[in-house]
Scaffold this active site. Structure first.
Site, mmCIF file in Angstrom:
data_model
loop_
_atom_site.group_PDB
_atom_site.id
_atom_site.type_symbol
_atom_site.label_atom_id
_atom_site.label_comp_id
_atom_site.label_asym_id
_atom_site.label_seq_id
_atom_site.Cartn_x
_atom_site.Cartn_y
_atom_site.Cartn_z
ATOM 1 N N TYR A 185 0.858 -1.195 0.000
ATOM 2 C CA TYR A 185 0.000 0.000 0.000
ATOM 3 C C TYR A 185 0.885 1.233 0.000
ATOM 4 O O TYR A 185 1.815 1.334 0.803
ATOM 5 C CB TYR A 185 -0.899 0.019 1.245
ATOM 6 C CG TYR A 185 -2.346 -0.282 0.916
ATOM 7 C CD1 TYR A 185 -3.016 0.471 -0.037
ATOM 8 C CD2 TYR A 185 -3.036 -1.312 1.545
ATOM 9 C CE1 TYR A 185 -4.336 0.198 -0.354
ATOM 10 C CE2 TYR A 185 -4.353 -1.592 1.233
ATOM 11 C CZ TYR A 185 -5.008 -0.832 0.273
ATOM 12 O OH TYR A 185 -6.308 -1.097 -0.052
ATOM 13 N N ASP B 274 -6.755 13.349 -25.096
ATOM 14 C CA ASP B 274 -6.741 11.956 -24.649
ATOM 15 C C ASP B 274 -6.126 11.150 -25.791
ATOM 16 O O ASP B 274 -6.781 10.874 -26.802
ATOM 17 C CB ASP B 274 -8.183 11.516 -24.369
ATOM 18 C CG ASP B 274 -8.294 10.038 -24.013
ATOM 19 O OD1 ASP B 274 -7.315 9.311 -24.203
ATOM 20 O OD2 ASP B 274 -9.379 9.630 -23.555
ATOM 21 N N LYS C 198 -2.309 0.417 -25.024
ATOM 22 C CA LYS C 198 -2.719 0.316 -26.438
ATOM 23 C C LYS C 198 -1.458 0.373 -27.306
ATOM 24 O O LYS C 198 -0.618 -0.509 -27.181
ATOM 25 C CB LYS C 198 -3.743 1.403 -26.750
ATOM 26 C CG LYS C 198 -5.035 1.250 -25.910
ATOM 27 C CD LYS C 198 -6.121 2.200 -26.351
ATOM 28 C CE LYS C 198 -7.431 1.980 -25.620
ATOM 29 N NZ LYS C 198 -7.521 2.684 -24.337
ATOM 30 N N GLU D 116 -0.444 4.860 -0.551
ATOM 31 C CA GLU D 116 -1.191 6.096 -0.773
ATOM 32 C C GLU D 116 -0.278 7.303 -0.653
ATOM 33 O O GLU D 116 0.569 7.361 0.248
ATOM 34 C CB GLU D 116 -2.307 6.267 0.266
ATOM 35 C CG GLU D 116 -3.523 5.440 0.000
ATOM 36 C CD GLU D 116 -3.555 4.204 0.845
ATOM 37 O OE1 GLU D 116 -2.459 3.682 1.147
ATOM 38 O OE2 GLU D 116 -4.665 3.773 1.204
ATOM 39 N N ARG E 44 -2.048 -2.684 -18.587
ATOM 40 C CA ARG E 44 -3.238 -1.851 -18.409
ATOM 41 C C ARG E 44 -2.898 -0.785 -17.366
ATOM 42 O O ARG E 44 -2.264 -1.077 -16.351
ATOM 43 C CB ARG E 44 -4.413 -2.694 -17.920
ATOM 44 C CG ARG E 44 -4.683 -3.915 -18.754
ATOM 45 C CD ARG E 44 -6.055 -4.460 -18.559
ATOM 46 N NE ARG E 44 -6.972 -3.687 -19.355
ATOM 47 C CZ ARG E 44 -7.101 -3.801 -20.689
ATOM 48 N NH1 ARG E 44 -6.378 -4.666 -21.363
ATOM 49 N NH2 ARG E 44 -7.949 -3.049 -21.343
ATOM 50 N N THR F 16 -3.994 5.938 -21.864
ATOM 51 C CA THR F 16 -3.826 4.614 -21.275
ATOM 52 C C THR F 16 -2.429 4.148 -21.667
ATOM 53 O O THR F 16 -1.799 4.718 -22.563
ATOM 54 C CB THR F 16 -4.864 3.611 -21.814
ATOM 55 O OG1 THR F 16 -4.865 3.681 -23.235
ATOM 56 C CG2 THR F 16 -6.250 3.890 -21.280
HETATM 57 N N1 DSN Z 1 -12.159 0.353 -24.702
HETATM 58 C C1 DSN Z 1 -11.277 1.293 -25.324
HETATM 59 C C2 DSN Z 1 -11.208 1.073 -26.789
HETATM 60 O O1 DSN Z 1 -11.343 -0.072 -27.181
HETATM 61 O O2 DSN Z 1 -11.009 1.995 -27.545
HETATM 62 C C3 DSN Z 1 -11.602 2.693 -25.014
HETATM 63 O O3 DSN Z 1 -11.823 2.834 -23.667
#
Ligand code: DSN
Length: 435
Positions: free
Chosen positions: A41, A186, A215, A43, A221, A212
């Site tokens: 933990y 974003d 990707k 925080e 993730r 994120t």
């Molecule tokens: N789920 C993501 C996507 O596939 O683009 C976006 O949050």
């Protein structure tokens, strides 16, 4: 559990992964995720924690922060958001009050849930005004300016889940500056492309950048929020506001194993090979688009500038996405049903399918192989799309059950499935990992 883990690894190995938001992380990233860091933990932030025993966690988080700052050329990075939606929620919490007006790309036009969609927190707690794409698939900048001047939003979002063209960061930043709004970019889908210089960076134009990490960036993730110099010039407290929004505003203890894996992925993204990878993603996407269009498959915007394609299935009727997604699943080709701009059907039964090249590029496929994949896609679309149409009444589920029974016996799908399995044996994945 053992069987499911084994089967999922096997599924990933043997299939063609075309979901544009997915990827295959390195074995080093998998290893970092599977460490005992999950026990801790922490925080707070490095050197300012609420619990003891965090000196090594501080080293890990500082490494991730420094790498993010260097890679994206930003003065501030927060690497704690659990994933993309919490990261975007923190942006609202940092710069908006409940009920403020925000402007974002409409979900059916390719936007993201958290950019103001009506059933998402962003559309429930804020007054959300959507902007749209034009018939050619490009963001309608004139509409954005008109809406911005009329509604004076506090925050404008630039980013998408289904957008095939380069984002107009500069044009949107001029609009945001004109009305004194924050511009948040974003870049979840395109972060890896930005690093590989195959997409313009938002950093000179936006105040805040979220992404994120799983990707095109090819990490675990997770997510990051970055504050740019432009953001600090507008509001010198912006970095603290973002940090406070993440913790204690929205989250508790960060996931330290995830932070470590992000740091590993960022180190990988600093290598020259990553630039080659990002460039190949785009080359593959363009080659796949050309090959599909040669097969008379209609694409929204007639092509792509990035990693993603959106097939318009309306020439065969409305709501066909579900049939194509499921038929391709049986052939070991994975993509997702998706709305298209001005979709005549619904988000659950949309009229398009979305696909992309980040994951297959990680497997080592190149332009030549895109022709083979396009031929398989066209074969199954032509076999399935004209033949099945969702009933308008309440018998949809029964119709889908019958459809599933029929496609399980379809000879064309079976033949493509065999060809895919034999083809993917040439592209090994996670050698040495066994469950
Ligand atoms: N789920 C993501 C996507 O596939 O683009 C976006 O949050």
């Amino acid at each position: 559990m053992h069987a499911a883990l084994k089967n999922e690894l096997q599924r990933q190995r043997q299939g063609i992964e075309l979901i544009p938001s997915e990827n295959f992380v390195s074995a080093a990233v998998v290893e970092a995720l599977g460490t005992t860091l999950t026990n801790k933990y922490s925080e707070g932030y490095p050197k300012k924690r609420h619990y003891g025993g965090n000196h090594f966690i501080d080293e890990i988080e500082l490494l991730a922060i420094e790498r993010a700052k260097k890679l994206f050329v930003v003065p501030h990075a927060n690497v704690q958001p659990y994933s993309g939606s919490p990261a975007n929620m923190a942006v609202y919490f940092a710069v908006c009050n409940h009920g403020d007006t925000v402007l974002g790309l409409n979900l059916p036009d390719g936007g993201h849930l958290t950019h103001g969609w009506k059933v998402n927190f962003s559309g429930v707690f804020f007054k959300s005004i959507p902007y749209h794409v034009k018939a050619d698939g490009y963001i309608n900048i004139e509409e954005v300016r008109k809406l911005a001047l009329e509604y004076k939003p506090k925050l404008i979002w630039c980013g998408a889940s289904a957008y095939m063209r380069e984002f107009p960061f500069e044009e949107l930043s001029k609009i945001a500056d004109e009305i004194g709004a924050y511009l948040a970019a974003d870049i979840a889908h395109i972060a890896g492309l930005v690093i590989g210089n195959v997409h313009k960076s938002p950093v000179p134009f936006a105040h805040i950048v979220t992404t994120t990490t799983h990707k095109t960036l090819r990490g675990p993730r997770g997510a990051m929020i970055m504050v740019t110099q432009k953001g600090l010039d507008k509001d010198p407290q912006l970095a603290e506001k973002v940090d406070r929004a993440v913790f204690p505003g929205l989250q508790g203890g960060p996931h330290d194993h995830q932070t470590a894996a992000i740091a590993v992925a960022l180190a990988e993204a600093m290598k020259p090979e990553f630039t080659d990878y990002a460039q190949q993603i785009v080359k593959n996407a363009k080659a796949l688009a050309e090959a599909l269009m040669k097969n008379d498959i209609k694409l929204i915007s007639n092509g792509t500038d990035n990693h993603m394609l959106l097939i318009d299935l309306t020439p065969y009727g409305k709501g066909k996405g579900v049939f194509i997604q499921e038929a391709l699943d049986l052939a070991h080709i994975t993509l997702n049903k998706n709305t298209i701009p001005a979709d005549p059907s619904s988000p659950f039964y949309p009229s398009g399918v979305r696909l992309g090249t980040p994951a297959i590029t990680s497997r080592g496929l190149k332009e030549k192989e895109m022709q083979i994949i396009a031929d398989w896609l066209a074969k199954i679309i032509n076999e399935i799309a004209p033949r099945y149409s969702l009933p308008e009444d309440k018998t949809k589920l029964q119709y889908l059950d019958n459809f599933r029974k029929e496609i399980a016996e379809n000879q064309i799908i079976k033949q493509v499935a065999e060809e895919v399995l034999s083809f993917m044996k040439n592209y090994p994945l996670y050698d040495g990992i066994e469950y």
